[in-house]
Design an enzyme around this catalytic site. Structure first.
Site, short mmCIF file in Angstrom:
data_model
loop_
_atom_site.label_atom_id
_atom_site.label_comp_id
_atom_site.label_asym_id
_atom_site.label_seq_id
_atom_site.Cartn_x
_atom_site.Cartn_y
_atom_site.Cartn_z
CB VAL A 198 -3.49 0.89 -3.42
CG1 VAL A 198 -3.69 2.35 -3.02
CG2 VAL A 198 -4.65 0.06 -2.91
CG ASP A 199 2.00 1.19 -4.37
OD1 ASP A 199 1.72 2.23 -3.75
OD2 ASP A 199 2.71 0.29 -3.90
CB VAL A 200 -1.14 -0.22 -10.25
CG1 VAL A 200 -1.54 -0.06 -11.71
CG2 VAL A 200 -0.01 -1.23 -10.12
#
Length: 374
Positions: A171-173
């Site tokens: 999700v961060d990526v």
């Protein structure tokens, strides 16, 4: 020899972000030529400097190394008036400011979007939050939490097991990718109008957008998807199947590929069987199909099947570990690793930027910066 031109030089980016999502976004900008200055806490720096093991051969946390190349770093104590004043001066001289503090923190420091954009109308101000600036402002934006509450874990893992997170902070990526696209769109708009704007991305919305077909199953079809292990909800066979030695990844996306699969496995009769002749039929009868395929596949090693199937255009491959994945990319001439020099003459090996540009390719100038000394 002159350095090759870059797509984003001499764009000036002031990076207040920490951990993964926005540092990943600013690294992408730096790879493409932007001058990125990372603002870090004195003494400790970015949280990920302490996120280890593993460490590289210089004792640096590989987590930090992964998303901070091609940047310089400056230590500023934003809890002090002098630190904020220095940061404000740098922000007013920047093209882009990025930050991922909780909503309201930068406003309290006098470094919020409204104040800085009023003083510098050309400024592009990018914020990544966990759950947006409204009712979710106080919620902590950790990737594991978002994978859980955002539904990703509910469709990941074995049907009879517990929900699973993805093996990387996906999700961060994704949020970092959305942020970099937003920044580039804002730059294009500024080129046309001379005016900057705010770019806002949150982790939850990024995940929901990235659910793509699974999200549309709910929004457009009223279906709440569940866990299928390695199977695909709409395609069969599209899963891992056991062979004589290990599993084979088989991704049959159309009827032609299925006919070719049947020919290789000496199961030609399945291609005309009403239960399997079309993809919807195969999805409806996936258990019976798996039993028949598995019986044949267990006769030979996975690598043998993968090679033979690939020759006839059937997507198939063995399940590699990370080392095997890099070795595969190397064997295909993709040059997946680049080495970046450190100031002491050593180098750190990192994953190559996957974007290919014929005129302004990504650059690899410097290793991630050491923590500045006060």
């Amino acid at each position: 020899m002159a350095a090759p031109p870059t797509a984003l030089g001499p764009l000036n980016v002031l990076d207040f972000s920490r951990v993964l999502a926005e540092p990943f976004a600013t690294m992408l900008l730096a790879d493409l030529g932007a001058v990125v200055t990372k603002v870090e806490r004195p003494g400790t720096g970015d949280d990920t400097r302490a996120w280890g093991p593993p460490y590289d051969d210089a004792g640096e946390a590989t987590y930090f190394q992964a998303v901070n190349r091609n940047k310089s770093s400056v230590a500023l104590d934003l809890a002090t008036p002098s630190g904020c004043a220095t940061a404000r001066a740098a922000a007013l001289d920047a093209d882009v400011v990025v930050e991922n503090f909780r909503p309201g923190v930068m406003d309290r420091l006098g470094l919020g979007a409204e104040e800085l954009c009023a003083a510098n109308p050309r400024l592009i101000y990018c914020s990544i939050t966990g759950f947006g600036p409204g009712a979710g402002a106080a919620l902590p934006g950790y990737d594991l939490l978002v994978q859980a509450v955002g539904g990703l874990m509910s469709i990941t893992g074995d049907p009879d097991g517990e929900p699973q997170k993805v093996g990387v902070a996906l999700v961060d990526v994704l949020a970092g990718l959305f942020a970099s696209v937003g920044i580039l769109a804002a730059l294009r708009h500024r080129d046309s109008t001379g005016t900057g704007q705010r770019v806002e991305v949150d982790l939850l919305s990024s995940l929901l957008a990235a659910l793509v077909n699974q999200g549309a199953a709910y929004t457009a079809g009223g279906v709440v998807p569940g866990r299928l292990g390695n199977r695909h909800p709409s395609i069969a066979p599209y899963e891992l199947l056991p062979c004589a030695d290990r599993d084979l990844a088989l991704a049959v996306g159309n009827d032609r590929q299925f006919r070719a699969l049947c020919a290789v496995l000496d199961l030609g009769e399945l291609a005309t069987d009403a239960r399997f002749a079309t993809n919807p039929a195969r999805v409806a009868n996936r258990e019976a199909l798996r039993t028949l395929l598995e019986k044949q596949l267990r006769e030979r090693p996975a690598a043998d099947w993968a090679a033979q199937l690939s020759e006839v255009g059937v997507p198939a491959g063995v399940v590699n570990d990370i080392a095997g994945a890099f070795a595969l990319a190397e064997s295909l001439g993709l040059d997946p690793v680049v080495e970046l020099p450190r100031s002491d003459g050593s180098a750190v090996a990192l994953t190559r930027n996957p974007i290919g540009l014929s005129a302004t390719p990504p650059r690899y100038c410097t290793a991630p910066p050491p923590l500045p000394q006060q």
